[in-house]
Design a protein around this motif. Structure first.
Motif, PDB file in Angstrom:
ATOM      1  N   UNK A  11       0.820  -1.204   0.000  1.00 52.71           N
ATOM      2  CA  UNK A  11       0.000   0.000   0.000  1.00 52.71           C
ATOM      3  C   UNK A  11       0.859   1.261   0.000  1.00 52.71           C
ATOM      4  N   UNK A  12       2.160   1.121  -0.247  1.00 51.80           N
ATOM      5  CA  UNK A  12       3.016   2.292  -0.347  1.00 51.80           C
ATOM      6  C   UNK A  12       4.022   2.402   0.776  1.00 51.80           C
ATOM      7  N   UNK A  13       3.639   1.996   1.981  1.00 54.55           N
ATOM      8  CA  UNK A  13       4.565   2.031   3.115  1.00 54.55           C
ATOM      9  C   UNK A  13       4.587   0.649   3.753  1.00 54.55           C
ATOM     10  N   UNK A  14       5.702   0.289   4.379  1.00 51.66           N
ATOM     11  CA  UNK A  14       5.778  -1.034   5.009  1.00 51.66           C
ATOM     12  C   UNK A  14       4.762  -1.176   6.144  1.00 51.66           C
ATOM     13  N   UNK A  15       3.942  -2.211   6.063  1.00 57.51           N
ATOM     14  CA  UNK A  15       2.943  -2.487   7.097  1.00 57.51           C
ATOM     15  C   UNK A  15       2.922  -3.983   7.366  1.00 57.51           C
ATOM     16  N   UNK A  68      -1.411  -3.804  10.900  1.00 55.33           N
ATOM     17  CA  UNK A  68      -1.019  -2.484  11.406  1.00 55.33           C
ATOM     18  C   UNK A  68      -1.625  -1.396  10.532  1.00 55.33           C
ATOM     19  N   UNK A  69      -2.178  -0.391  11.184  1.00 50.30           N
ATOM     20  CA  UNK A  69      -2.759   0.731  10.444  1.00 50.30           C
ATOM     21  C   UNK A  69      -2.149   2.058  10.858  1.00 50.30           C
ATOM     22  N   UNK A  70      -1.551   2.093  12.039  1.00 52.74           N
ATOM     23  CA  UNK A  70      -0.912   3.329  12.475  1.00 52.74           C
ATOM     24  C   UNK A  70       0.565   3.272  12.129  1.00 52.74           C
ATOM     25  N   UNK A  71       1.135   4.431  11.900  1.00 60.06           N
ATOM     26  CA  UNK A  71       2.572   4.490  11.662  1.00 60.06           C
ATOM     27  C   UNK A  71       2.903   4.468  10.187  1.00 60.06           C
ATOM     28  N   UNK A  72       4.069   5.018   9.871  1.00 66.35           N
ATOM     29  CA  UNK A  72       4.483   5.135   8.486  1.00 66.35           C
ATOM     30  C   UNK A  72       5.407   4.007   8.074  1.00 66.35           C
ATOM     31  N   UNK A  73       5.864   3.212   9.049  1.00 67.43           N
ATOM     32  CA  UNK A  73       6.793   2.134   8.718  1.00 67.43           C
ATOM     33  C   UNK A  73       6.693   1.108   9.846  1.00 67.43           C
TER      34      UNK A  73
END
Lengths: 213, 513
Positions: B385-389, B404-409
């Motif tokens: 989705x664009x960022x590591x999750x 995980x839904x919070x955080x950018x990485x």
């Protein structure tokens, strides 16, 4: 030594195919002068200059006239530094270590958490492709590196993606993929051990290591 | 004064038997690691495989001791407060003449005379071993965090009030002890012999008595085994005293990283690999007898196995690049990331090399697989989705879910092995701040943060009991391995030399031979 990268990248955007022909044609015509200027014929590691990437498989024999399809405009568009570099390095006389420390191939600096190639990055890769096309016997290892701010695990994959992006574009520019291997070091081997923005920028890179000449 | 309280001694059967394997040290693997000797390296790291022999002691009275057959634990409670445990230092016991005489073939039976030079040397060594064993046992029990450790300065009061050589339960009760663990230690020939008894103080019963034997010099191993037994029988607690942590370190040279092992408390740090290349991201086999890891020793990163007790290593997956192996709970598969089909995808490789399966297929990065305890689900990191999750999927690659839904990485998921808690730990970053360790609880769907912005905190790994987490942090400069309780408390730094990353907490080795 340093070609006008903006010009190169503009040309790539307009017409990639003629550029490839241009690069390979350059390579052939430059390499062809080697016997005349070189004091050392360097028999061992120097493979026949005809085995350039333009011909694909070794043993094929592309003639220098492969660049004859260029228009005058295209020939004029050749960056003068590249066009005037008639004296090829005697790479047979140098060790791999010397070749690598002399910095003939430039690191490609990446953006944070990205393996995308921006126009300046493409220009650097084109510069590297031009150099590689002049020394068709050179084989390289494309190393993908990351800065320390990412995680160990994901950075291994990100470094791999960076190395792959550079390898793929070099291939698009006519460098035979058989001359290139890729490897990811993640964030395991930082170039700059610092913990600041400058160090991180230097460490987010694809490094082109010469592994055979 | 006080009315006599009824004994609150309850023996409860354990649902599942804990691992019964004996404790063992590390055997260097020929061809993988150099044998390590020298100061600071415990005897078990240098070669031998000290086992801890265990036998039951005769009960001091007819009322106790019969429990030793089968699994059981004490059910002692102290309402509103943790149960208090007293553990006096091991007392030195003289060598038993009868057992010494049993070793008729040995010439060095001389220590029978305690006043000879040899006898004094042995007495000194016994005292040193008792000191080590006392400290290790105390540390192991305290680390569990389930008992209030009664300070040793109170013990003299209880001991002074007791008649010589007699255990007076009222004296120990008067200083607040609920459980008393007392032991003796002696050197007998080439063996270290400890006798340990555990008493339920208010019930006035000796509920546990065992004799432990180990090689001389293996006092730590001996004490770790005792600690795990005490914790199991005092409160059905699965201790981690015999567990080990594998990690990757650059301490042995520039531009190289080797896989190392250490005890759970940071002692006995010793190499598994010694090839001067890059060796990273270890993962334990479920039986604690082997590691899978990535090595660049032949150039490209390949997937290797190291069988620690067989002195054997092998390359399992060598073509293309392989990363982040994870051994399945049933021991039969390694999940890992490879670029063999162009992009970073997650694969399963059979440990016997017979099969290779691809689980993911997309243009994004898929990396860092982690197995659920039952082996049916795999968590992993993806930037689809664009960022590591963090995502989970069934072990056949189906049934994808985002965790995980919070955080950018978010990266390096680790699934808790706990039977009580269904949760997953991972490293999480908000914006471009450093990473913190967070835990997502699948039942409550809540995520709690365990570290709070001190340095970058990465690569969490659960202790086998699901109650502690090891991780790497650069809060003190270079990356170092730390452990903490699953609520974030009780932080402990285990490594200090060089840079140390990707800790992986392993089960204690079962049947080391």
């Amino acid at each position: 030594m340093r070609p006008d990268s903006r010009l190169l990248s503009t040309r790539r955007a307009l017409s990639a195919i003629p550029l490839l022909a241009l690069l390979s044609g350059l390579a052939c015509s430059s390499v062809d002068r080697t016997p005349a200027t070189g004091s050392d014929p360097a028999p061992g590691p120097m493979t026949p200059p005809e085995a350039s990437e333009a011909g694909g498989a070794p043993g094929s024999d592309p003639s220098p006239s492969s660049s004859s399809g260029l228009t005058e405009d295209e020939i004029l568009a050749i960056p003068p530094e590249v066009g005037s570099e008639t004296d090829l390095l005697d790479i047979g006389a140098k060790s791999l270590e010397e070749l690598n420390t002399e910095g003939h191939l430039k690191d490609v600096q990446f953006d944070y958490d990205s393996a995308d190639l921006s126009p300046p990055m493409r220009a650097t890769i084109e510069e590297n492709a031009a150099w590689l096309s002049r020394y068709p016997s050179v084989r390289i290892l494309v190393e993908g590196h990351c800065d320390e701010r990412g995680t160990v695990e994901y950075n291994l994959a990100l470094g791999e993606e960076r190395a792959r992006a550079v390898r793929d574009y070099l291939r698009d520019l006519g460098v035979d993929s058989g001359r290139m291997r890729i490897i990811s070091y993640g964030k395991e081997f930082p170039l700059d051990p610092g913990h600041n923005e400058t160090a991180w920028r230097r460490n987010r890179r694809a490094h082109l290591e010469i592994v055979a000449k | 004064m006080k009315p006599p309280r009824p004994p609150r001694l309850v023996l409860a059967a354990l649902g599942a038997a804990l691992a019964t394997g004996v404790a063992a040290g590390f055997v260097p693997v020929p061809g993988i690691a150099r044998p390590v000797t020298g100061p600071g390296v415990p005897a078990e790291a240098a070669g031998g495989t000290p086992e801890v022999g265990v036998t039951s002691l005769a009960p001091p009275s007819a009322t106790a001791g019969a429990q030793d057959a089968g699994d059981w634990y004490l059910d002692i409670t102290r309402p509103g407060a943790p149960v208090r445990m007293a553990i006096p230092d091991f007392r030195l016991a003289p060598p038993e003449a009868s057992e010494s005489e049993g070793r008729a073939g040995e010439t060095d039976a001389a220590p029978a005379d305690p006043l000879s030079d040899a006898g004094l040397v042995v007495a000194e060594e016994a005292a040193a071993s008792a000191s080590v064993a006392s400290a290790v046992l105390w540390g192991d029990i305290e680390y569990a965090g389930v008992y209030r450790m009664l300070p040793k300065r109170f013990y003299r009061i209880a001991e002074a009030g007791s008649p010589e050589g007699v255990l007076d339960y009222y004296q120990w009760e008067s200083i607040g002890a609920d459980i008393l663990v007392s032991g003796t230690l002696r050197i007998d020939g080439e063996m270290l012999v400890a006798e340990v008894r555990m008493h339920a103080v208010r019930a006035q019963e000796n509920v546990f008595g065992r004799r432990y034997t180990a090689a001389r010099g293996a006092a730590r191993t001996l004490a770790h085994r005792i600690a795990d037994d005490i914790l199991q029988h005092a409160g059905n607690y699965q201790g981690v005293a015999r567990t080990r942590i594998a990690f990757s370190t650059n301490r042995s040279g520039p531009r190289s990283k080797e896989i190392y092992l250490m005890d759970y408390d940071g002692h006995g740090q010793r190499p598994v690999t010694a090839n001067g290349s890059l060796n990273i991201t270890p993962s334990w086999s479920p039986d604690g007898r082997a590691l899978s890891y990535i090595s660049y020793r032949e150039g490209a990163p390949a997937l290797y196995l190291a069988f620690l007790y067989q002195g054997r290593g092998e390359k399992l997956v060598g073509d293309f690049q392989s990363f982040t192996p994870a051994w399945s709970p049933d021991g039969r598969w390694i999940a890992f990331t490879s670029n063999r089909d162009g992009q970073s995808e997650i694969y399963l490789a059979a440990v016997d090399g017979a099969e290779l399966r691809r689980l993911t297929d997309n243009r994004a990065i898929d990396v860092a697989p982690a197995w659920s305890p039952n082996g049916r689900t795999i968590a992993f990191t993806s930037d689809r989705t664009g960022a590591p999750q963090i995502y989970t999927m069934d072990r056949d690659g189906l049934n994808l879910r985002r965790v995980s839904f919070e955080g950018s990485w978010n990266d390096s998921p680790a699934w808790s092995p706990s039977r009580q808690h269904s949760e997953i730990a991972y490293a999480s970053r908000i914006e471009r701040r450093p990473f913190d360790i967070v835990v997502h609880d699948f039942e409550t769907r809540q995520t709690r943060q365990l570290t709070t912005g001190r340095g970058s905190n990465e690569s969490p790994s659960w202790a086998p009991n699901g109650l502690h987490i090891a991780f790497a942090s650069n809060r003190a400069g270079d990356d170092q391995v730390f452990t903490m309780h699953r609520d974030g408390s009780n932080l402990k730094q285990l490594t200090r030399e060089g840079s140390n990353t990707t800790p992986r907490w392993g089960n204690p080795p079962a049947n080391p031979r």
